[in-house]
Design a protein around this motif. Structure first.
Motif, PDB file in Angstrom:
ATOM      1  N   ASP A   1       0.840  -1.195   0.000  1.00 54.62           N
ATOM      2  CA  ASP A   1       0.000   0.000   0.000  1.00 54.62           C
ATOM      3  C   ASP A   1       0.879   1.251   0.000  1.00 54.62           C
ATOM      4  N   SER A   2       0.854   1.994  -1.092  1.00 51.12           N
ATOM      5  CA  SER A   2       1.719   3.172  -1.230  1.00 51.12           C
ATOM      6  C   SER A   2       1.348   4.302  -0.276  1.00 51.12           C
ATOM      7  N   ARG A   3       0.187   4.241   0.343  1.00 51.62           N
ATOM      8  CA  ARG A   3      -0.209   5.278   1.309  1.00 51.62           C
ATOM      9  C   ARG A   3       0.478   5.102   2.651  1.00 51.62           C
ATOM     10  N   ILE A   4       1.070   3.929   2.875  1.00 52.51           N
ATOM     11  CA  ILE A   4       1.690   3.628   4.167  1.00 52.51           C
ATOM     12  C   ILE A   4       3.166   3.976   4.136  1.00 52.51           C
ATOM     13  N   GLY A   5       3.562   4.874   5.032  1.00 52.38           N
ATOM     14  CA  GLY A   5       4.956   5.277   5.152  1.00 52.38           C
ATOM     15  C   GLY A   5       5.587   4.842   6.455  1.00 52.38           C
ATOM     16  N   LEU A   6       4.775   4.343   7.391  1.00 51.64           N
ATOM     17  CA  LEU A   6       5.279   3.832   8.674  1.00 51.64           C
ATOM     18  C   LEU A   6       4.672   2.460   8.907  1.00 51.64           C
ATOM     19  N   PHE A   7       5.499   1.460   9.018  1.00 47.46           N
ATOM     20  CA  PHE A   7       5.062   0.096   9.295  1.00 47.46           C
ATOM     21  C   PHE A   7       5.360  -0.186  10.757  1.00 47.46           C
ATOM     22  N   ASP A   8       4.323  -0.425  11.542  1.00 43.64           N
ATOM     23  CA  ASP A   8       4.446  -0.644  12.984  1.00 43.64           C
ATOM     24  C   ASP A   8       4.187  -2.120  13.260  1.00 43.64           C
ATOM     25  N   ASN A   9       5.248  -2.861  13.560  1.00 50.35           N
ATOM     26  CA  ASN A   9       5.154  -4.309  13.713  1.00 50.35           C
ATOM     27  C   ASN A   9       4.967  -4.686  15.176  1.00 50.35           C
ATOM     28  N   ASN A  10       3.766  -5.097  15.509  1.00 49.08           N
ATOM     29  CA  ASN A  10       3.434  -5.558  16.859  1.00 49.08           C
ATOM     30  C   ASN A  10       2.952  -6.995  16.831  1.00 49.08           C
ATOM     31  N   GLY A  11       3.341  -7.705  15.800  1.00 53.63           N
ATOM     32  CA  GLY A  11       2.969  -9.101  15.677  1.00 53.63           C
ATOM     33  C   GLY A  11       3.769  -9.971  16.636  1.00 53.63           C
ATOM     34  N   PRO A  12       3.507 -11.266  16.606  1.00 48.88           N
ATOM     35  CA  PRO A  12       4.258 -12.187  17.466  1.00 48.88           C
ATOM     36  C   PRO A  12       5.737 -12.203  17.071  1.00 48.88           C
ATOM     37  N   ASN A  13       6.589 -12.627  17.993  1.00 46.24           N
ATOM     38  CA  ASN A  13       8.034 -12.638  17.741  1.00 46.24           C
ATOM     39  C   ASN A  13       8.403 -13.322  16.432  1.00 46.24           C
ATOM     40  N   SER A  14       7.681 -14.359  16.062  1.00 44.50           N
ATOM     41  CA  SER A  14       8.000 -15.075  14.826  1.00 44.50           C
ATOM     42  C   SER A  14       7.752 -14.213  13.590  1.00 44.50           C
ATOM     43  N   LEU A  15       7.030 -13.115  13.732  1.00 44.11           N
ATOM     44  CA  LEU A  15       6.761 -12.211  12.607  1.00 44.11           C
ATOM     45  C   LEU A  15       7.445 -10.851  12.773  1.00 44.11           C
ATOM     46  N   HIS A  16       8.536 -10.799  13.497  1.00 44.93           N
ATOM     47  CA  HIS A  16       9.219  -9.520  13.647  1.00 44.93           C
ATOM     48  C   HIS A  16      10.196  -9.265  12.506  1.00 44.93           C
ATOM     49  N   ALA A  17      10.951 -10.230  12.102  1.00 47.68           N
ATOM     50  CA  ALA A  17      12.001  -9.976  11.116  1.00 47.68           C
ATOM     51  C   ALA A  17      11.460  -9.778   9.709  1.00 47.68           C
TER      52      ALA A  17
END
Length: 146
Positions: free
Chosen positions: A71-87
């Motif tokens: 999504d080109s409207r997104i300029g900040l990705f805030d990752n609060n998923g589980p540890n397995s989805l951090h990297a």
């Protein structure tokens, strides 16, 4: 004031806390360096993430975090998923163009510091992680770590 579109991975406790913080950034930091716009939120459970999108004020919900990256409207990705989805999602966001934010630096889950350091250097973006006592005002300042 400029605006930055936010894509959130995770809708449970930390997703809720970060969504709340983003809505209050102008209250805590005036004038805000950028005004967050809650664009998309991703999570595993379609019903729960849809409810979270409505409740927190996001434009849409998805069960595929890759939609946020695209999504080109997104300029900040805030990752609060589980540890397995951090990297992987954070590194993919960095490669795509997004600034990043999350609870665990990607290098902790990405096989060592080299890959995380590479992700931070690519593309001229900034990454910020939350640690106890971190300053909310540093989150949107390029080159800062909060």
């Amino acid at each position: 004031m400029g605006e930055i579109g936010v894509g959130m991975l995770g809708y449970a406790f930390m997703g809720k806390a970060h969504s709340n913080a983003l809505k209050k950034i102008a209250y805590m930091t005036w004038p805000p360096p950028l005004v967050p716009r809650l664009v998309g939120i991703a999570g595993r459970n379609e019903e729960a993430v849809g409810e979270a999108a409505t409740r927190y004020g996001y434009d849409y919900a998805t069960t595929d975090w890759r939609e946020l990256i695209a999504d080109s409207r997104i300029g900040l990705f805030d990752n609060n998923g589980p540890n397995s989805l951090h990297a992987e999602p954070t590194i993919r966001a960095a490669e795509a163009r997004s600034h990043g934010d999350g609870e665990t630096p990607p290098r902790r889950r990405a096989g060592g510091g080299a890959r995380g350091a590479w992700a931070r250097r690519s593309g001229g973006f900034f990454l910020s992680w939350s640690f106890p006592g971190s300053s909310p005002s540093s989150r949107f300042r390029p080159g800062s770590f909060g």
